[in-house]
Design an enzyme around this catalytic site. Structure first.
Site, short mmCIF file in Angstrom:
data_model
loop_
_atom_site.label_atom_id
_atom_site.label_comp_id
_atom_site.label_asym_id
_atom_site.label_seq_id
_atom_site.Cartn_x
_atom_site.Cartn_y
_atom_site.Cartn_z
N ARG A 37 70.03 50.99 -3.35
CA ARG A 37 70.20 50.27 -4.62
C ARG A 37 70.91 48.93 -4.41
NH1 ARG A 37 71.09 55.19 -9.09
NH2 ARG A 37 68.84 55.42 -9.41
N LYS A 198 57.48 72.05 -12.35
CA LYS A 198 57.18 72.63 -13.66
C LYS A 198 56.38 71.72 -14.57
CE LYS A 198 61.09 75.78 -13.82
NZ LYS A 198 62.26 76.22 -14.60
N GLY A 355 62.67 60.29 -8.69
CA GLY A 355 63.33 61.35 -7.91
C GLY A 355 62.78 61.66 -6.53
N GLY A 378 64.88 58.24 -14.00
CA GLY A 378 64.61 58.48 -15.41
C GLY A 378 63.83 57.37 -16.09
#
Length: 398
Positions: A37, A198, A355, A378
Site C-alpha cells: 500500500r 460461499k 482479498g 471492500g
C-alpha cells in the site's frame, strides 16, 4: 477520463495539498510487514513533492473507534514511509487543530508530513461537518489517493471533497481507469471469474455481473452450491445446500440476460482438507460420498482457457480452488498464467482484485502481467457489485 480532475489539471507548486492515502498496512513487532500500500501511493507523493507542494498525508490505521489508541498511532509507519519515499517525512500528533496547523506552517515547498490517525476523532467516521471544516482549514486543495477507503463516506474520504478543490491522485486515477475498462465501458466479450467459499457472500456480485458480462465462470466452494442445485452429489464438499433455489434463480436470470455460466465439469477430490492430501480427478457426476472437491480439474481448466481465448476483457474476484494448499492451487495458477500471457500479448484487458485474489495472483506469478490488480478489498467488491462509492462520487461531483 473527464469525470473527475487529476494532477493533469493541477499546478500544485506552493500549495498545501491534503492527500488522503491508505496506510492501513500490516504490522508485526512495530515494523511494517508488507509495503504494497505504501508503494502504491509513491507516484502521487513524489509528484507533489517534486512540483513544490507542501504534501500533508491523511490516513487511518486500524479501528480505534474515535478514541486515541497508542498502538494505532500512524507514527509507527513513518520509518517505512520515509524509506520508501527516499526523503524525510515529518509527523504531527493530531490531524486537526493547533498541533497540525503549527506543524504544517513549518513546512517548506517540497516537504512532506504525515498527520495522526484520522479515526482518533469520533467525527471522522460520522462524516461530521465541523471536523471536515477544521480539517479543510489545513490545506488549499484535496487529493484522494485511497480508492480502498472510497466505499466509506468519512470526513477524510468524502467530506473534504466538498470543501476544497478536489483531485484524484495518480493511484486513484489508475484504479478508476482500470475499473472503467473492466466493467464501466469494457471491450466485449467480457468474462468474469468469481470464486471463493460461499455464494451467500457474493449474491450482490453475481446479480450485478449477470447483466454486465457475457461469460461468468464460477469456481471455489461457490461452484459446489450450483452443482448441488443442479442435482449433482457433491459429497462432503463445502456447499450451501439451503441456497439451492437461489442458485437456480441466478442460473435462470443469467440465461435471460444471455450470460453464459461456466461451472466445473471435473474436479480434484480428496478425503482430507490438507496440503498434498491423496487426491484424484473425477467428473462432477462421480464425486464419492466421502470425498470433497478442492479444485476444478484439467478439463475445466482447458474449458476456461478456450473461453478466455475468445474474451477481450476479464474481471476476476476469488480463487478457483483451495489455492493456499498444493496441489489444489493448480487451476487458479494455470488460469491466471493463461490470462497473463493473453494480456502481455495485447489480446486481453485483465482486472483482478479483492482479498484472496491479490495473494492468488502473486502466488501464480502474474502480479506484473495482468492489466491491473486492485489492492482494495471492500471497495473493489462493492464496485463489482455495482454499488455507489461515496469517495469516488464526491470526486466526480467536484
Amino acid at each position: 477520463m473527464s469525470e473527475f480532475k487529476t494532477f493533469d489539471d493541477l499546478d500544485p507548486s506552493g500549495k498545501t495539498c491534503l492527500v488522503r492515502v491508505d496506510l492501513n498496512v500490516p504490522m508485526a513487532d512495530g515494523k511494517v510487514t508488507d509495503t504494497t500500500r505504501i508503494d502504491r501511493i509513491l507516484p502521487t507523493i513524489r509528484e507533489l513533492s517534486d512540483k513544490g507542494a507542501k504534501t500533508v498525508l491523511l490516513a487511518h490505521f486500524g479501528r480505534p473507534n474515535g478514541q486515541i489508541v497508542p498502538d494505532m498511532s500512524l507514527k509507527q509507519v513513518v520509518p517505512a514511509l520515509t524509506h520508501a519515499v527516499g526523503k524525510p517525512i515529518a509527523f504531527a500528533a493530531d490531524c486537526v487543530g493547533t498541533t497540525a496547523e503549527q506543524a504544517i506552517a513549518g513546512l517548506m515547498p517540497g516537504d512532506i508530513i504525515l498527520l495522526e490517525n484520522t479515526r482518533f476523532h469520533p467525527g471522522e467516521e460520522k462524516n461530521d461537518p465541523e471536523l471536515a471544516r477544521d480539517m479543510a482549514k489545513l490545506g488549499d486543495v484535496y487529493v484522494n489517493d485511497a480508492f480502498s477507503a472510497a466505499h466509506r463516506a468519512h470526513v477524510s474520504t468524502e467530506g473534504l471533497a466538498h470543501l476544497l478543490p478536489a483531485y484524484a491522485g495518480r493511484t486513484m486515477q489508475a484504479e478508476l481507469e482500470a475499473l472503467s475498462a473492466g466493467l464501466g465501458n469494457p471491450v466485449a466479450p467480457v468474462m468474469a471469474i468469481v470464486g471463493g467459499a460461499k455464494v451467500s457472500s457474493k449474491l450482490d456480485l453475481l446479480q450485478n455481473l449477470m447483466t454486465k458480462v457475457d461469460m461468468l465462470v464460477i469456481g471455489g466452494g461457490m461452484a459446489n452450491t450450483f452443482l448441488a442445485a443442479m442435482g449433482k452429489d457433491v459429497g462432503k464438499s463445502l456447499c450451501e445446500h439451503d441456497l439451492a433455489d437461489t442458485a437456480r434463480h441466478i442460473m435462470d436470470t443469467a440465461a435471460e440476460n444471455q450470460c453464459e455460466i461456466i461451472l466445473p465439469v471435473d474436479a480434484v477430490i480428496a478425503r482430507e482438507f490438507k496440503a498434498h492430501a491423496e487426491n484424484e480427478n473425477v467428473s462432477v457426476d462421480d464425486v464419492p460420498a466421502d470425498a470433497m472437491m478442492l479444485d476444478v480439474g484439467p478439463k475445466t481448466i482447458a474449458l476456461i482457457s478456450t473461453k478466455l481465448d475468445q474474451t477481450k476483457t476479464l474481471v476476476w474476484n476469488g480463487p478457483l480452488g483451495a489455492f493456499e494448499m498444493e496441489p489444489f492451487d493448480s487451476a487458479t495458477v494455470a488460469t491466471a498464467q493463461h490470462a497473463g500471457k493473453l494480456t502481455e500479448a495485447g489480446k486481453l484487458i485483465s482486472v483482478a482484485g479483492g482479498g484472496d485474489t491479490v495473494s492468488a495472483m502473486n502466488h501464480a506469478g502474474v502480479g506484473n502481467q495482468l492489466s491491473y490488480i486492485s489492492t482494495a478489498g471492500g471497495a473493489f467488491l462493492e464496485w463489482m457489485e455495482g454499488k455507489p462509492l461515496p469517495g469516488v462520487d464526491a470526486l466526480k461531483a467536484a
